[in-house]
Structure formats: C-alpha cells, structure tokens
Design a protein around this motif. Structure first.
Motif, PDB file in Angstrom:
ATOM      1  N   GLN A  35       0.812  -1.218   0.000  1.00  0.00           N
ATOM      2  CA  GLN A  35       0.000   0.000   0.000  1.00  0.00           C
ATOM      3  C   GLN A  35       0.845   1.268   0.000  1.00  0.00           C
ATOM      4  O   GLN A  35       0.382   2.315  -0.439  1.00  0.00           O
ATOM      5  N   ALA A  36       2.068   1.183   0.484  1.00  0.00           N
ATOM      6  CA  ALA A  36       2.901   2.377   0.647  1.00  0.00           C
ATOM      7  C   ALA A  36       3.283   3.016  -0.685  1.00  0.00           C
ATOM      8  O   ALA A  36       3.159   4.228  -0.847  1.00  0.00           O
ATOM      9  N   SER A  37       3.766   2.212  -1.610  1.00  0.00           N
ATOM     10  CA  SER A  37       4.209   2.750  -2.897  1.00  0.00           C
ATOM     11  C   SER A  37       4.586   1.614  -3.830  1.00  0.00           C
ATOM     12  O   SER A  37       4.658   0.454  -3.419  1.00  0.00           O
ATOM     13  N   GLU A  38       4.840   1.965  -5.068  1.00  0.00           N
ATOM     14  CA  GLU A  38       5.313   0.950  -6.027  1.00  0.00           C
ATOM     15  C   GLU A  38       6.668   0.397  -5.595  1.00  0.00           C
ATOM     16  O   GLU A  38       6.939  -0.786  -5.740  1.00  0.00           O
ATOM     17  N   ALA A  39       7.521   1.265  -5.063  1.00  0.00           N
ATOM     18  CA  ALA A  39       8.829   0.805  -4.589  1.00  0.00           C
ATOM     19  C   ALA A  39       8.668  -0.159  -3.413  1.00  0.00           C
ATOM     20  O   ALA A  39       9.395  -1.145  -3.303  1.00  0.00           O
ATOM     21  N   GLY A  40       7.696   0.117  -2.558  1.00  0.00           N
ATOM     22  CA  GLY A  40       7.420  -0.784  -1.440  1.00  0.00           C
ATOM     23  C   GLY A  40       6.905  -2.124  -1.927  1.00  0.00           C
ATOM     24  O   GLY A  40       7.297  -3.181  -1.426  1.00  0.00           O
ATOM     25  N   LYS A  41       6.037  -2.080  -2.921  1.00  0.00           N
ATOM     26  CA  LYS A  41       5.511  -3.313  -3.505  1.00  0.00           C
ATOM     27  C   LYS A  41       6.644  -4.130  -4.122  1.00  0.00           C
ATOM     28  O   LYS A  41       6.729  -5.337  -3.931  1.00  0.00           O
ATOM     29  N   ARG A  42       7.520  -3.446  -4.841  1.00  0.00           N
ATOM     30  CA  ARG A  42       8.639  -4.143  -5.474  1.00  0.00           C
ATOM     31  C   ARG A  42       9.575  -4.753  -4.432  1.00  0.00           C
ATOM     32  O   ARG A  42      10.031  -5.888  -4.575  1.00  0.00           O
ATOM     33  N   ALA A  43       9.857  -3.998  -3.370  1.00  0.00           N
ATOM     34  CA  ALA A  43      10.747  -4.502  -2.326  1.00  0.00           C
ATOM     35  C   ALA A  43      10.133  -5.708  -1.613  1.00  0.00           C
ATOM     36  O   ALA A  43      10.812  -6.703  -1.366  1.00  0.00           O
ATOM     37  N   ALA A  44       8.852  -5.621  -1.282  1.00  0.00           N
ATOM     38  CA  ALA A  44       8.186  -6.748  -0.610  1.00  0.00           C
ATOM     39  C   ALA A  44       8.183  -7.978  -1.503  1.00  0.00           C
ATOM     40  O   ALA A  44       8.471  -9.092  -1.054  1.00  0.00           O
ATOM     41  N   THR A  45       7.884  -7.788  -2.767  1.00  0.00           N
ATOM     42  CA  THR A  45       7.868  -8.904  -3.712  1.00  0.00           C
ATOM     43  C   THR A  45       9.255  -9.520  -3.827  1.00  0.00           C
ATOM     44  O   THR A  45       9.404 -10.747  -3.845  1.00  0.00           O
ATOM     45  N   ALA A  46      10.276  -8.682  -3.881  1.00  0.00           N
ATOM     46  CA  ALA A  46      11.655  -9.176  -3.996  1.00  0.00           C
ATOM     47  C   ALA A  46      12.066  -9.969  -2.762  1.00  0.00           C
ATOM     48  O   ALA A  46      12.695 -11.023  -2.873  1.00  0.00           O
ATOM     49  N   VAL A  47      11.700  -9.465  -1.597  1.00  0.00           N
ATOM     50  CA  VAL A  47      12.033 -10.169  -0.349  1.00  0.00           C
ATOM     51  C   VAL A  47      11.360 -11.534  -0.320  1.00  0.00           C
ATOM     52  O   VAL A  47      11.982 -12.548  -0.002  1.00  0.00           O
ATOM     53  N   LEU A  48      10.078 -11.568  -0.659  1.00  0.00           N
ATOM     54  CA  LEU A  48       9.341 -12.838  -0.636  1.00  0.00           C
ATOM     55  C   LEU A  48       9.880 -13.817  -1.672  1.00  0.00           C
ATOM     56  O   LEU A  48       9.980 -15.025  -1.405  1.00  0.00           O
ATOM     57  N   ALA A  49      10.255 -13.320  -2.841  1.00  0.00           N
ATOM     58  CA  ALA A  49      10.813 -14.200  -3.876  1.00  0.00           C
ATOM     59  C   ALA A  49      12.165 -14.762  -3.455  1.00  0.00           C
ATOM     60  O   ALA A  49      12.452 -15.950  -3.681  1.00  0.00           O
ATOM     61  N   LEU A  50      12.979 -13.931  -2.832  1.00  0.00           N
ATOM     62  CA  LEU A  50      14.287 -14.404  -2.365  1.00  0.00           C
ATOM     63  C   LEU A  50      14.110 -15.454  -1.268  1.00  0.00           C
ATOM     64  O   LEU A  50      14.771 -16.494  -1.282  1.00  0.00           O
ATOM     65  N   TYR A  51      13.196 -15.198  -0.348  1.00  0.00           N
ATOM     66  CA  TYR A  51      12.933 -16.182   0.709  1.00  0.00           C
ATOM     67  C   TYR A  51      12.437 -17.498   0.095  1.00  0.00           C
ATOM     68  O   TYR A  51      12.892 -18.577   0.479  1.00  0.00           O
ATOM     69  N   ALA A  52      11.521 -17.409  -0.848  1.00  0.00           N
ATOM     70  CA  ALA A  52      10.976 -18.617  -1.482  1.00  0.00           C
ATOM     71  C   ALA A  52      12.065 -19.404  -2.207  1.00  0.00           C
ATOM     72  O   ALA A  52      12.101 -20.638  -2.138  1.00  0.00           O
ATOM     73  N   ALA A  53      12.966 -18.705  -2.878  1.00  0.00           N
ATOM     74  CA  ALA A  53      14.060 -19.388  -3.587  1.00  0.00           C
ATOM     75  C   ALA A  53      14.984 -20.093  -2.598  1.00  0.00           C
ATOM     76  O   ALA A  53      15.400 -21.236  -2.826  1.00  0.00           O
ATOM     77  N   HIS A  54      15.292 -19.434  -1.500  1.00  0.00           N
ATOM     78  CA  HIS A  54      16.124 -20.070  -0.465  1.00  0.00           C
ATOM     79  C   HIS A  54      15.406 -21.279   0.126  1.00  0.00           C
ATOM     80  O   HIS A  54      16.006 -22.338   0.321  1.00  0.00           O
TER      81      HIS A  54
END
Length: 95
Positions: A35-54
């Motif tokens: 909800q914060a911003s597009e950059a926030g959405k991108r960062a959250a998505t990146a964090v979740l994708a990195l966690y999922a890959a690990h």
C-alpha cells in the motif's frame, strides 16, 4: 533517501525476518508495504521471492541436488531473486 523509502527498507528487512520465523505479522507487513508505494511493492515482492528461492533450495532433497540440472535450476532461482532484491533496494536508496 526519503523517509518513506528508509522506512520501506527497514520494513523489507523486518519482512524477511518475519517470514523466516513464520511470524503471522508478515502478512500485514507485506500488505502495508504494498500500500505504501510501487517501490514498497517491489521490495516486498523481492524479499518474498528471495525467501521462497532459499526455501526451495533448502527443501530440495540432497539426492535431487546431485542432479546438475536441478542444482542449476535452484542456483538460477536464487541468482534471479537476488538480482531483483538488489535492484529493489537500490530503487529505495534513490532520493
């Protein structure tokens, strides 16, 4: 770096810890970042994708990792997720 981007960067670090610890607050933190911003959405998505890959790498049975194709696929997932993670955090570091 703007205050909101600094807060999003801190939130992204907290999100990785929350997801790793299976903390139920991870869902709410993800929602707030989206909800914060597009950059926030991108960062959250990146964090979740990195966690999922690990997580996929760590949950792959060792005998399957003996297969070069499986190992290469897991490594490629982590490399791609890591690259997006770095790019998302770089975007948050811009003014």
């Amino acid at each position: 770096m703007t205050d909101i981007n600094k807060a999003l960067k801190d939130a992204a670090h907290a999100l990785y810890r929350a997801v790793s610890d299976e903390d139920p607050r991870a869902y709410r933190l993800t929602e707030l970042m989206f909800q914060a911003s597009e950059a926030g959405k991108r960062a959250a998505t990146a964090v979740l994708a990195l966690y999922a890959a690990h997580k996929r790498l760590l949950s792959t049975p060792l005998d399957e990792l003996d297969d070069p194709e499986t190992l290469a696929a897991r490594e490629a997932e982590i490399e791609a997720a890591s690259a997006e993670h770095v790019a998302a955090f770089a975007a948050l570091s811009k003014d």
